[in-house]
Design an enzyme around this catalytic site. Sequence first.
Site, short mmCIF file in Angstrom:
data_model
loop_
_atom_site.label_atom_id
_atom_site.label_comp_id
_atom_site.label_asym_id
_atom_site.label_seq_id
_atom_site.Cartn_x
_atom_site.Cartn_y
_atom_site.Cartn_z
N ASP A 115 -6.94 4.63 -8.90
CA ASP A 115 -5.83 5.04 -8.03
C ASP A 115 -6.39 5.77 -6.82
OD1 ASP A 115 -3.06 5.49 -7.29
OD2 ASP A 115 -3.40 7.58 -7.80
N SER A 116 -5.58 5.85 -5.78
CA SER A 116 -5.99 6.60 -4.59
C SER A 116 -6.21 8.08 -4.93
CB SER A 116 -4.92 6.46 -3.51
OG SER A 116 -3.68 6.92 -4.02
N CYS A 161 -2.24 1.71 -8.62
CA CYS A 161 -1.77 2.26 -7.35
C CYS A 161 -1.02 1.13 -6.64
CB CYS A 161 -2.98 2.69 -6.52
SG CYS A 161 -2.60 3.17 -4.82
N GLU A 209 2.60 16.04 -4.84
CA GLU A 209 1.19 16.48 -4.92
C GLU A 209 1.04 17.98 -4.64
OE1 GLU A 209 -1.77 14.02 -3.17
OE2 GLU A 209 -1.32 12.52 -4.70
N CYS A 240 6.04 3.42 -6.97
CA CYS A 240 4.95 4.34 -6.65
C CYS A 240 4.62 5.12 -7.92
CB CYS A 240 5.38 5.30 -5.54
SG CYS A 240 4.17 6.59 -5.22
N HIS A 277 3.74 8.03 -8.42
CA HIS A 277 4.17 9.43 -8.49
C HIS A 277 5.63 9.61 -8.92
CE1 HIS A 277 0.52 9.87 -6.25
NE2 HIS A 277 0.72 11.14 -5.96
N1 DGL Z 1 -0.74 5.92 -5.72
C1 DGL Z 1 -0.03 5.57 -4.52
C2 DGL Z 1 0.99 4.47 -4.82
O1 DGL Z 1 1.32 4.20 -5.93
C3 DGL Z 1 0.68 6.75 -3.93
C4 DGL Z 1 -0.27 7.77 -3.32
C5 DGL Z 1 -0.87 7.35 -2.02
O2 DGL Z 1 -0.16 7.11 -1.02
O3 DGL Z 1 -2.11 7.28 -1.98
O4 DGL Z 1 1.48 3.86 -3.91
#
Ligand code: DGL
Length: 277
Positions: free
Chosen positions: A14-15, A77, A162, A196, A198
Amino acid sequence: MDTQNAYHPIGIFDSGFGGLTVLKEIRQQLPGYDYLYLGDNARAPYGSRSFETVYEYTLECVTHLFNMGCELIVLACNTASAKALRTIQQKDLAKFGPHKRVLGVIRPTTEIIGHYSKSGHVGVLGTPGTINSGSYLVEIEKFFPDLHVYQEACPMWVPLIENNEYQNEGADFFIKKHVQQLMQQQEKIDAIILGCTHYPLIINQIKKYLPEQVHLLSQGSIVAKSLTDYLLRHPDLEKKCSKHGRIEFYTTDQTSAFDKAATLFYGQNINSKHLAL
Ligand code: DGL
């Protein structure tokens, strides 16, 4: 190492932190496997970055995960799945070896969303990068060509989560705003994908602004179920994945900061290691 002890963890990328919500569900459904989580926190968020940048960053991290022994990687992600997965699968994967695989998180939800809608109108909530990529529209069209899909980008939601500010009134303002903007596009929407990683953390706040009958599809358990099916359909790859129940966490940024924030997403204490890019 002999085959029995060989270490071939399933890579979860993931990012940053978000993929931990997916990993948590995967581990619950598939506890025996080894996992290696990599969060590219040093370069997160990906949600507002260009196709080229997300592709370049994702490929670099995928390369690290393959070099660390992974045979199978899940891009946990949405932004990376939307902007990098296809190119990596089509252009880069063969270079790593014939059996290596990379999967994403968009397809598992898009292939079932139609079953949750009676009205034929569904919604997608995501980062600007994911929404603007149009990936959800393209994927849903493949499985349910008659569905009407409405999208809403929520640029403030990831930063609020976050920064652990998602439970206060300020956050509620932005949650309400985007949920209402989605529903204003079409009041008959009766199923929504949380596109997403999150968003499961704010699912109860999202629900507050939706009619009760609207189904919210959170990715974690759906991706985990899809991975379970994938492993059953690919026994050769499944055999290669090592099973000692081990888990390791890597971040490209400071480990102490990662460990502190990661607990919010994973629900357990984490001791991460640093990965230098
Ligand atoms: N993990 C990213 C997603 O699911 C969200 C966080 C980011 O923008 O890096 O899109």
